[in-house]
Design a protein around this motif. Sequence first.
Motif, PDB file in Angstrom:
ATOM      1  N   ASP A 176      42.806  47.410  38.633  1.00 58.79           N
ATOM      2  CA  ASP A 176      42.809  45.987  38.281  1.00 58.79           C
ATOM      3  C   ASP A 176      43.326  45.143  39.443  1.00 58.79           C
ATOM      4  OD1 ASP A 176      41.741  46.187  35.744  1.00 58.79           O
ATOM      5  OD2 ASP A 176      43.683  46.315  34.741  1.00 58.79           O
ATOM      6  N   LEU A 177      44.405  45.603  40.062  1.00 57.91           N
ATOM      7  CA  LEU A 177      44.986  44.862  41.184  1.00 57.91           C
ATOM      8  C   LEU A 177      44.019  44.794  42.364  1.00 57.91           C
ATOM      9  CD1 LEU A 177      48.637  46.282  41.044  1.00 57.91           C
ATOM     10  CD2 LEU A 177      47.949  43.902  40.608  1.00 57.91           C
ATOM     11  N   VAL A 178      43.361  45.914  42.661  1.00 59.13           N
ATOM     12  CA  VAL A 178      42.424  45.941  43.788  1.00 59.13           C
ATOM     13  C   VAL A 178      41.220  45.046  43.501  1.00 59.13           C
ATOM     14  CG1 VAL A 178      40.871  47.385  45.153  1.00 59.13           C
ATOM     15  CG2 VAL A 178      43.138  48.229  44.561  1.00 59.13           C
TER      16      VAL A 178
ATOM     17  N   TYR B  80      31.906  46.767  49.068  1.00 51.30           N
ATOM     18  CA  TYR B  80      32.144  48.180  48.787  1.00 51.30           C
ATOM     19  C   TYR B  80      33.369  48.378  47.898  1.00 51.30           C
ATOM     20  CZ  TYR B  80      32.941  53.135  49.445  1.00 51.30           C
ATOM     21  OH  TYR B  80      33.141  54.471  49.217  1.00 51.30           O
ATOM     22  N   PHE B  81      34.449  47.663  48.190  1.00 45.54           N
ATOM     23  CA  PHE B  81      35.666  47.798  47.383  1.00 45.54           C
ATOM     24  C   PHE B  81      35.424  47.357  45.944  1.00 45.54           C
ATOM     25  CE2 PHE B  81      38.093  48.695  51.117  1.00 45.54           C
ATOM     26  CZ  PHE B  81      39.269  49.260  50.668  1.00 45.54           C
ATOM     27  N   ILE B  82      34.710  46.244  45.778  1.00 44.17           N
ATOM     28  CA  ILE B  82      34.455  45.741  44.432  1.00 44.17           C
ATOM     29  C   ILE B  82      33.645  46.750  43.625  1.00 44.17           C
ATOM     30  CG2 ILE B  82      33.191  43.986  43.119  1.00 44.17           C
ATOM     31  CD1 ILE B  82      33.996  41.997  45.358  1.00 44.17           C
TER      32      ILE B  82
ATOM     33  N   ASN C 291      27.584  32.312  46.365  1.00 41.92           N
ATOM     34  CA  ASN C 291      28.545  32.984  45.504  1.00 41.92           C
ATOM     35  C   ASN C 291      29.936  32.801  46.092  1.00 41.92           C
ATOM     36  OD1 ASN C 291      29.722  34.722  43.550  1.00 41.92           O
ATOM     37  ND2 ASN C 291      27.863  35.960  43.480  1.00 41.92           N
ATOM     38  N   THR C 292      30.953  33.245  45.347  1.00 43.63           N
ATOM     39  CA  THR C 292      32.323  33.146  45.837  1.00 43.63           C
ATOM     40  C   THR C 292      32.760  34.413  46.553  1.00 43.63           C
ATOM     41  OG1 THR C 292      33.170  33.966  43.728  1.00 43.63           O
ATOM     42  CG2 THR C 292      32.986  31.576  43.977  1.00 43.63           C
ATOM     43  N   TYR C 293      31.972  35.473  46.444  1.00 42.21           N
ATOM     44  CA  TYR C 293      32.275  36.737  47.116  1.00 42.21           C
ATOM     45  C   TYR C 293      30.970  37.434  47.465  1.00 42.21           C
ATOM     46  CZ  TYR C 293      31.349  39.015  42.596  1.00 42.21           C
ATOM     47  OH  TYR C 293      30.762  39.454  41.428  1.00 42.21           O
ATOM     48  N   CYS C 294      31.068  38.513  48.207  1.00 33.30           N
ATOM     49  CA  CYS C 294      29.872  39.220  48.665  1.00 33.30           C
ATOM     50  C   CYS C 294      29.363  40.170  47.580  1.00 33.30           C
ATOM     51  CB  CYS C 294      30.180  39.983  49.951  1.00 33.30           C
ATOM     52  SG  CYS C 294      30.493  38.905  51.365  1.00 33.30           S
ATOM     53  N   GLU C 295      28.693  39.588  46.615  1.00 34.64           N
ATOM     54  CA  GLU C 295      28.085  40.406  45.569  1.00 34.64           C
ATOM     55  C   GLU C 295      26.905  41.166  46.167  1.00 34.64           C
ATOM     56  OE1 GLU C 295      26.459  39.888  40.996  1.00 34.64           O
ATOM     57  OE2 GLU C 295      26.176  38.296  42.452  1.00 34.64           O
TER      58      GLU C 295
END
Length: 295
Positions: A73-75, A105-107, A179-183
Motif C-alpha cells: 500500500d505504501l509503495v 513498473y513499480f505500480i 494522466n497524472t502518472y505513467c500508466e
Amino acid sequence: MSDSNSTDFTNPTTFILLGIPSLETAHVWMSIPFCTMYTIAIFGNFTILFIIKTEPSLHGPMYYFLCMLAITDLVLSTSIVPKMLSIFWFYSREINFSACLTQMYFILSFFFTQSGILVAMAFDRYVAICDPLRHSTTLTNPMVAKIGLAVVLRGIMLILPHLFLARRWPYCRTNIIPNTYCEHIAVVKLACADISLSSYYSLSVAFLVIGQDVFFIALSYTQLCVILAFYIPHLFAALTQRFGHNVPLHLRVLMANMYLLVPPMLNPIIYGVRIQQIRDRLLQLFVLPLLCLFP
C-alpha cells in the motif's frame, strides 16, 4: 537532419504529464482529497507496521501478511501521489523517460504483488477456519516467507514483459501523457508502431491473473467490499483505456488514480477495526493517553 529528429523522438528524454485533462483549473482543489487520502494511507499503514512490530502477540502468519499488504500500500500510493501533487501545486509536469518506465513498473508489479498477498490472506483465513488444528503447522514462519517471496516474484516476472516492450517501442508521435502518472497503456499508446502485443499481453495478465485471484479470494471471504474496491476500478480503467473512447478522459484518469489510492487508505482502517488485537493496541497507543490528558 531528419535522422537526428527521428532518433530524438524514438528515444524521448522526457514525457509531459498533463494531470487530469479538462480539469486543470480545479487541480489545486482536487489536490486536497488526494493529499488527504495519501496522508491517511501513510499514517494508517505505518501505524499497522509499528503495532505489529512492537506487539509480540501479533507475530503470526496473518499479521505478517498484513505487514506485506501495508508495505505494498505504501509503495503503490507513494509511486503516484508525490508526482501528482507536484503537478497540481507546482506545474512540474516533466518526467524522465527512464523514471516514467520505472514508475510504471513499480505500480504494475506492486499491484499484482498486492493481489497475491490478498490471496495469501484468504488462504490463511481458510486454513484457520476449516482446519484450525493444523493451522500452526501448515503456516509456519518459513512457509509464510516462501509464500511472500513467491508473491513478490510473481509480480516482478509478470510485469517484466510490459517494461521490455514499452522500452523497445519507437516513440515518434508526442511525449504528452494525458494522466497524472505513467500508466502503462497511456504510455505505449504514444508509440508509432503496432502495440497489439503490449495491449493483448496486458489484458491477458489483467483478466487471467486477477480473475484467478478473485476466484480464490471469493472461496474464503464472504464480505468482498474492500477486495472489489481494489479490483473493479482497475478492470474499468484497463477496459476504458482500450475500448471506452466515449468515456470522458478525465473520468478515465480519475478511475485510474482511485484504484491505486482508495485501497491503501481503506486497508489499515478496515483491518485495524476488524482485528481485535490491533484494535486493542490502537486504544492503548492513542485513546488511553488522551483520556489521561483530559480526564
